[in-house]
Each structure stands twice: as structure tokens, then as C-alpha cells.
Scaffold this motif. Structure first.
Motif, PDB file in Angstrom:
ATOM      1  N   GLU A  37       0.839  -1.210   0.000  1.00 56.56           N
ATOM      2  CA  GLU A  37       0.000   0.000   0.000  1.00 56.56           C
ATOM      3  C   GLU A  37       0.866   1.249   0.000  1.00 56.56           C
ATOM      4  O   GLU A  37       0.579   2.227  -0.697  1.00 56.56           O
ATOM      5  N   THR A  38       1.955   1.226   0.781  1.00 63.02           N
ATOM      6  CA  THR A  38       2.865   2.375   0.818  1.00 63.02           C
ATOM      7  C   THR A  38       3.473   2.607  -0.560  1.00 63.02           C
ATOM      8  O   THR A  38       3.518   3.750  -1.064  1.00 63.02           O
ATOM      9  N   ALA A  39       3.896   1.497  -1.194  1.00 59.73           N
ATOM     10  CA  ALA A  39       4.529   1.610  -2.514  1.00 59.73           C
ATOM     11  C   ALA A  39       3.525   2.124  -3.544  1.00 59.73           C
ATOM     12  O   ALA A  39       3.842   2.993  -4.373  1.00 59.73           O
ATOM     13  N   ILE A  40       2.292   1.596  -3.467  1.00 60.49           N
ATOM     14  CA  ILE A  40       1.257   2.008  -4.431  1.00 60.49           C
ATOM     15  C   ILE A  40       0.923   3.490  -4.248  1.00 60.49           C
ATOM     16  O   ILE A  40       0.783   4.250  -5.213  1.00 60.49           O
ATOM     17  N   LEU A  41       0.871   3.894  -2.964  1.00 64.76           N
ATOM     18  CA  LEU A  41       0.537   5.294  -2.681  1.00 64.76           C
ATOM     19  C   LEU A  41       1.599   6.234  -3.254  1.00 64.76           C
ATOM     20  O   LEU A  41       1.268   7.273  -3.841  1.00 64.76           O
ATOM     21  N   ASP A  42       2.847   5.851  -3.109  1.00 67.98           N
ATOM     22  CA  ASP A  42       3.936   6.649  -3.678  1.00 67.98           C
ATOM     23  C   ASP A  42       3.785   6.755  -5.190  1.00 67.98           C
ATOM     24  O   ASP A  42       3.961   7.824  -5.788  1.00 67.98           O
ATOM     25  N   GLN A  43       3.419   5.611  -5.778  1.00 66.57           N
ATOM     26  CA  GLN A  43       3.228   5.579  -7.229  1.00 66.57           C
ATOM     27  C   GLN A  43       2.056   6.476  -7.629  1.00 66.57           C
ATOM     28  O   GLN A  43       2.121   7.219  -8.609  1.00 66.57           O
ATOM     29  N   VAL A  44       0.978   6.417  -6.825  1.00 64.81           N
ATOM     30  CA  VAL A  44      -0.215   7.224  -7.104  1.00 64.81           C
ATOM     31  C   VAL A  44       0.126   8.717  -7.049  1.00 64.81           C
ATOM     32  O   VAL A  44      -0.265   9.495  -7.925  1.00 64.81           O
ATOM     33  N   HIS A  46       2.918  10.094  -7.581  1.00 64.60           N
ATOM     34  CA  HIS A  46       3.715  10.422  -8.761  1.00 64.60           C
ATOM     35  C   HIS A  46       2.805  10.602  -9.983  1.00 64.60           C
ATOM     36  O   HIS A  46       2.951  11.551 -10.754  1.00 64.60           O
ATOM     37  N   GLN A  47       1.835   9.694 -10.107  1.00 67.96           N
ATOM     38  CA  GLN A  47       0.920   9.764 -11.259  1.00 67.96           C
ATOM     39  C   GLN A  47       0.056  11.031 -11.202  1.00 67.96           C
ATOM     40  O   GLN A  47      -0.207  11.664 -12.231  1.00 67.96           O
ATOM     41  N   VAL A  48      -0.365  11.394  -9.980  1.00 62.64           N
ATOM     42  CA  VAL A  48      -1.208  12.592  -9.839  1.00 62.64           C
ATOM     43  C   VAL A  48      -0.403  13.840 -10.213  1.00 62.64           C
ATOM     44  O   VAL A  48      -0.914  14.739 -10.904  1.00 62.64           O
ATOM     45  N   VAL A  49       0.874  13.862  -9.784  1.00 63.13           N
ATOM     46  CA  VAL A  49       1.727  15.011 -10.134  1.00 63.13           C
ATOM     47  C   VAL A  49       1.833  15.120 -11.650  1.00 63.13           C
ATOM     48  O   VAL A  49       1.688  16.196 -12.230  1.00 63.13           O
ATOM     49  N   MET A  50       2.034  13.971 -12.335  1.00 61.47           N
ATOM     50  CA  MET A  50       2.123  13.969 -13.808  1.00 61.47           C
ATOM     51  C   MET A  50       0.821  14.506 -14.409  1.00 61.47           C
ATOM     52  O   MET A  50       0.833  15.273 -15.369  1.00 61.47           O
ATOM     53  N   PHE A  51      -0.291  14.066 -13.786  1.00 60.52           N
ATOM     54  CA  PHE A  51      -1.612  14.441 -14.301  1.00 60.52           C
ATOM     55  C   PHE A  51      -1.825  15.959 -14.200  1.00 60.52           C
ATOM     56  O   PHE A  51      -2.201  16.617 -15.170  1.00 60.52           O
ATOM     57  N   ILE A  52      -1.500  16.513 -13.013  1.00 60.60           N
ATOM     58  CA  ILE A  52      -1.761  17.961 -12.877  1.00 60.60           C
ATOM     59  C   ILE A  52      -0.682  18.784 -13.586  1.00 60.60           C
ATOM     60  O   ILE A  52      -0.941  19.909 -14.011  1.00 60.60           O
ATOM     61  N   GLN A  53       0.517  18.188 -13.763  1.00 60.54           N
ATOM     62  CA  GLN A  53       1.523  18.908 -14.565  1.00 60.54           C
ATOM     63  C   GLN A  53       1.034  19.056 -16.006  1.00 60.54           C
ATOM     64  O   GLN A  53       1.279  20.071 -16.665  1.00 60.54           O
ATOM     65  N   GLY A  54       0.326  18.026 -16.480  1.00 61.23           N
ATOM     66  CA  GLY A  54      -0.259  18.083 -17.828  1.00 61.23           C
ATOM     67  C   GLY A  54      -1.250  19.231 -17.926  1.00 61.23           C
ATOM     68  O   GLY A  54      -1.243  20.004 -18.906  1.00 61.23           O
ATOM     69  N   PHE A 131       5.092  19.798  -5.205  1.00 60.70           N
ATOM     70  CA  PHE A 131       5.091  19.371  -3.802  1.00 60.70           C
ATOM     71  C   PHE A 131       4.024  18.287  -3.621  1.00 60.70           C
ATOM     72  O   PHE A 131       2.917  18.417  -4.125  1.00 60.70           O
ATOM     73  N   VAL A 132       4.403  17.206  -2.892  1.00 59.53           N
ATOM     74  CA  VAL A 132       3.412  16.174  -2.539  1.00 59.53           C
ATOM     75  C   VAL A 132       3.480  15.977  -1.031  1.00 59.53           C
ATOM     76  O   VAL A 132       4.554  15.723  -0.479  1.00 59.53           O
ATOM     77  N   ALA A 133       2.333  16.139  -0.387  1.00 56.70           N
ATOM     78  CA  ALA A 133       2.317  16.030   1.086  1.00 56.70           C
ATOM     79  C   ALA A 133       2.558  14.586   1.529  1.00 56.70           C
ATOM     80  O   ALA A 133       2.140  13.641   0.868  1.00 56.70           O
ATOM     81  N   LEU A 167      -1.309  24.857  -8.837  1.00 59.18           N
ATOM     82  CA  LEU A 167      -2.481  24.009  -9.080  1.00 59.18           C
ATOM     83  C   LEU A 167      -2.441  22.869  -8.062  1.00 59.18           C
ATOM     84  O   LEU A 167      -1.465  22.130  -7.976  1.00 59.18           O
ATOM     85  N   GLU A 168      -3.480  22.800  -7.273  1.00 61.85           N
ATOM     86  CA  GLU A 168      -3.507  21.800  -6.207  1.00 61.85           C
ATOM     87  C   GLU A 168      -4.549  20.716  -6.505  1.00 61.85           C
ATOM     88  O   GLU A 168      -5.636  21.039  -6.971  1.00 61.85           O
ATOM     89  N   ALA A 169      -4.185  19.472  -6.247  1.00 62.06           N
ATOM     90  CA  ALA A 169      -5.147  18.345  -6.384  1.00 62.06           C
ATOM     91  C   ALA A 169      -5.274  17.674  -5.037  1.00 62.06           C
ATOM     92  O   ALA A 169      -4.285  17.415  -4.378  1.00 62.06           O
ATOM     93  N   GLU A 170      -6.506  17.436  -4.626  1.00 63.65           N
ATOM     94  CA  GLU A 170      -6.747  16.644  -3.409  1.00 63.65           C
ATOM     95  C   GLU A 170      -6.995  15.197  -3.835  1.00 63.65           C
ATOM     96  O   GLU A 170      -7.949  14.917  -4.574  1.00 63.65           O
ATOM     97  N   ILE A 171      -6.122  14.302  -3.403  1.00 63.68           N
ATOM     98  CA  ILE A 171      -6.285  12.880  -3.796  1.00 63.68           C
ATOM     99  C   ILE A 171      -7.151  12.200  -2.741  1.00 63.68           C
ATOM    100  O   ILE A 171      -6.841  12.230  -1.559  1.00 63.68           O
ATOM    101  N   ASP A 172      -8.238  11.588  -3.196  1.00 59.09           N
ATOM    102  CA  ASP A 172      -9.120  10.837  -2.280  1.00 59.09           C
ATOM    103  C   ASP A 172      -8.504   9.434  -2.063  1.00 59.09           C
ATOM    104  O   ASP A 172      -8.543   8.572  -2.946  1.00 59.09           O
TER     105      ASP A 172
END
Ligand SMILES: [Fe+2]
Length: 460
Positions: A37-44, A46-54, A131-133, A167-172
Motif C-alpha cells: 500500500e505504501t509503494a502504491i501510494l507513492d506511485q499514485v 507520482h501519477q497525480v503530479v504527472m496528471f496535474i503537470q499536464g 510538492f506532494v504532502a 495548481l492543487e489536487a486533493e487525492i481521495d
């Protein structure tokens, strides 16, 4: 007192190994899931950062700066698209704020406000880095009351080429984990199977090892000590023993058994010596019985060997036949040496000698055949003998052999008052009487053949 053992040692070892392995498997599953779960969360993240960078790049590439309403639309469209696309994350909200922290575009009404720029919001604007919290923030929906775990991801956005904004994204997180679990269910099941099988294999291996190191020795010790307890004093622990406490216990059991066996043999030897002394006493009072017993012993061993008895049985037969009339020591000399026929009363006293011999020999527990030979050498095949009127194979083989040898010597042996008959005549009588019911007919036939071969007499 013997206490019944509900479960054998091997079953207990297998159960303990299984429980330990399963507990280990559960712990591994739990730990692996946490790590995953920790590894997946880190991956998530990263993916969200890519998404909002787009999205940030799309905003920055606009030739004319977009109005707030257009920015709101763009953010809402991208959020909708992200929910329709196959992603491993669920973004709850998107905000766009300027370098003062004022939110000027967002994906839902009521989100307007000012971000505190002294924190990580300000860092993103100042350094121009995403930045990722790390911390998880819990939010409560004022309408549904549902608590949601969120993590913030913020990227810098260039507005109109020069002005920086964020640009901030709140990840659920809950929804994200639900998406991942749905997708990774089969993967997790495979991991669970792998760990379960691994635990089972480990249990089998450890059980096998425990059996080899511990259980098989304890099992053998149990069997050997029971056998010794039951009087089988030659029982020993066999095979290679380990060089540890268990091995030393095995050697100690063998030493103990050897000592018990030696003590019993010494005791029996002492008792046999007493019997020999009694035989000498009998010889002094009745010379015929002593010489007769020696010949009966010799004939019995010859017949025993002829029919293929083992050496241990032949030795029992030799000693037993030698002492078969020992009980005559209790018969009055007057009756014992009377040349005339005995009176009924005298005969009854004479008939008590087998039981008297058996009584004398009773303490020799290991050689109960001694007592049997003595007690039953006057029994008859047809059941008309004494003292117990046993019949046929109820009479032990060694007693049947001695019965024939006893008769043979009574016929052929010399006495003070008469000479024994020649073997050929005695054989003729035995052949005639073979089926009379006094002796075992098959055994007597063997005896007759044996004597003929020995004396080189022709068959009648
Ligand atoms: Fe006798």
C-alpha cells in the motif's frame, strides 16, 4: 499409572509447526499488504503530479490568458476525464491559486478562499517545484458527514508566460485504494496463495525435520522401554543415535536394559544351580531317576534337532528334560525304589511328581517351558493322561517330545531288577502302539525313523 496420551508426539509437532507457519503467513500477508500500500501510494502521488503537470502545461500554453470561468471549465473537464479514464487514483478537487494564495479557479462552488502562503503553498510558488504532502489529512463532508482521507499534490503553473501560480489536487485516498484493490484483487489472491503454500511447505519441512531429530527416537525409546517392562530384556535401541541429550538417553536405556538382563541371568543361574543341587540330592536318594533323566534329556534333544527346533529351544529342552522328574524328591524313598507294583495310594503319590516339579520351577519366569515340560510330560495325546488331562496340541510340543523320550528310556534303559529291551523290539512295540492315543502319532513316527537311522535298523 499409565496416563492415556490424547495426541501422539508426532501429531503435536505437526500441529505446532502448522500453527507457527500459518501465524507467520498471516503476519507476512499483513506486512506485505502494508508495504504494498505504501509503494502504491507513492506511485499514485507520482501519477497525480504527472496528471496535474499536464493540466498546468495546458494552461501555460494558452496564447491568451484564460478568464476564471474558462479556467473553471477546463479544470472541471479534466477532472471529469480523469474519472472516466482508467487511472489508479481518484482526485477529489482541483484548485488554482495565484502567488498571493487567492483561489481564482476550482472544480466546485464554495471552494473560494485564500491559501496560507507561508507554508508549502508559498514554497511551490517561490521555488517553482512540485510538492506532494506526506501527511494524510482527514476531511469531513459537511453534507454527507463522510470522512475522507486526502493527500495534497501541488504543481507550479505559469500564467501568461511569467506569473507563477499553483495548481492543487486533493487525492481521495479511500477511493484510490478501492480502485487499486479492485484492480489488484487477483494479484493479492496470487500473493496469498503463494504465502499460504509457502507456509504449508515450511510446516511439512519443519515437521519432517522434527520427526527426524526428535520424534522417531522418542517413538523407539517408548517401544523399547515398554518391551523391557514386559520382560523382553534383550530389546535394545538400534540405529545411529544423535550426539546430544536424546542420544545419551538412548545409550542409558541400553545400559539399563543390559544391567537388568545381566542381573536376571545371574538370578536365574543361581536358581538353576539350586535345581542342580536338588538333582544331586535326588540322585543320592534315587540313582535310577538321575541316570534316566540324563538319557531322556539326550533323546529329547536328538528328536528336537531331528524335527528342526532352534538352538534356544533345544537348550530349554535339554535343561527341562534333565529336571523333568525333579519333583520325585518329594516322593517317599520306599515308593520310589519299590520293585513291586505300587498300591493305589502309592501310585497317587507318585503321580503328584509332575506338579511338584512345576512348583519348584515356577520362579523361573523366563523359562516357563521348564515348568510346562515338568507339569505335562505325563499327559496323553488322547486326553487320558495326568494331571490336567490336556489333549493333542494343548500339550506343549516340548512336553510331547519328553513324553516320547521318557517312554523310550523306560523301555530300553537297564534297571537294577531287569535289563532294558533291545531297540528293535522297543521300536516294534512303539510302532504297534503308535496310534494308541498315548503319544503324538506324527512326532512318534519321526522318533521311530530317527532311531532307525541312528541304530541303522531296517524299516519294519
Ligand atoms: Fe515322570
Amino acid at each position: 499409572m499409565h496416563r492415556p496420551v490424547a495426541l501422539s508426539l508426532s501429531v503435536k509437532v505437526i500441529l505446532v509447526c502448522l500453527v507457527v507457519s500459518l501465524a507467520n503467513a498471516v503476519w507476512m500477508m499483513w506486512h506485505a499488504e502494508e508495504e504494498m500500500e505504501t509503494a502504491i501510494l507513492d506511485q499514485v502521488k507520482h501519477q497525480v503530479v504527472m496528471f496535474i503537470q499536464g493540466i498546468a502545461r495546458e494552461i501555460a500554453q494558452q496564447s491568451d490568458p484564460l478568464a476564471t470561468a474558462q479556467l473553471n471549465n477546463l479544470l472541471q473537464n479534466r477532472l471529469q476525464e480523469s474519472r472516466q479514464d482508467i487511472h489508479d487514483f481518484a482526485v477529489r478537487k482541483l484548485y488554482l491559486y495565484d502567488r498571493q494564495g487567492v483561489v481564482f479557479a476550482h472544480t466546485g462552488p464554495g471552494e473560494e478562499g485564500v491559501k496560507a502562503m507561508q507554508g508549502h503553498y508559498g514554497e511551490v510558488i517561490r521555488k517553482g517545484e512540485p510538492f506532494v504532502a506526506k501527511e494524510i489529512e482527514w476531511l469531513r463532508d459537511p453534507q454527507s458527514g463522510r470522512r475522507t482521507a486526502v493527500v495534497d499534490a501541488i504543481v507550479p503553473v505559469r500564467l501568461a508566460g511569467t506569473v507563477l501560480a499553483g495548481l492543487e489536487a486533493e487525492i481521495d485516498l479511500q477511493e484510490t485504494m478501492a480502485i487499486i484493490q479492485q484492480r489488484d484483487g487477483r494479484y493479492e489472491a496470487a500473493i496469498a496463495w503463494m504465502i499460504g503454500l509457502h507456509a504449508l511447505l515450511l510446516a511439512v519441512l519443519v515437521s519432517g525435520l522434527m520427526y527426524r531429530l526428535l520424534v522417531r527416537h522418542v517413538h523407539q525409546y517408548d517401544q523399547v522401554t515398554r518391551a523391557i517392562g514386559a520382560g523382553r530384556l534383550t530389546s535394545r535401541i538400534t540405529g545411529s543415535l544423535p550426539a546430544d541429550e536424546l542420544g545419551r538417553l538412548g545409550y542409558a536405556i541400553n545400559d539399563m536394559a543390559a544391567n537388568i538382563e545381566r542381573l536376571v541371568q545371574e538370578q536365574e543361574e543361581a536358581y538353576l544351580q539350586s535345581l542342580r543341587s536338588l538333582m544331586q540330592a535326588l540322585e543320592a536318594k534315587d540313582a535310577y531317576t538321575a541316570a534316566h533323566s540324563a538319557r531322556v534329556s539326550a533323546f529329547s534333544v536328538q528328536l528336537g534337532r531331528y524335527i528342526g527346533l532352534q538352538e534356544a529351544e533345544l537348550e530349554l529342552l535339554r535343561k527341562g528334560a534333565l529336571m523333568h522328574d525333579l519333583g520325585k524328591i518329594g516322593v517317599k524313598d520306599r515308593i520310589l525304589n519299590k520293585p513291586e507294583p505300587l498300591t493305589e495310594e502309592e501310585y497317587a503319590e507318585m503321580q503328584r511328581h509332575p506338579q511338584q516339579t512345576a512348583t519348584i520351577m515356577r520362579p523361573l519366569h523366563r523359562f516357563k517351558e521348564f515348568g510346562e515340560i515338568a507339569a505335562w510330560h505325563h499327559e496323553r495325546w488322547d486326553g487320558d493322561g495326568y494331571p490336567d488331562r490336556l489333549r493333542a496340541e494343548q500339550i506343549p510340543l516340548l512336553a510331547r517330545i519328553v513324553s516320547i523320550a521318557d517312554t523310550w528310556d523306560a523301555m530300553t534303559g537297564d534297571r537294577v531288577y531287569r535289563k532294558g529291551m533291545p531297540p528293535q523290539r522297543a521300536l516294534a512295540i512303539l510302532e504297534q502302539e503308535r496310534l494308541s492315543g498315548q503319544w503324538d502319532p506324527h512326532l512318534l513316527a519321526k522318533f521311530i525313523t530317527m532311531i532307525r537311522e541312528k541304530e541303522a535298523l531296517p524299516a519294519s
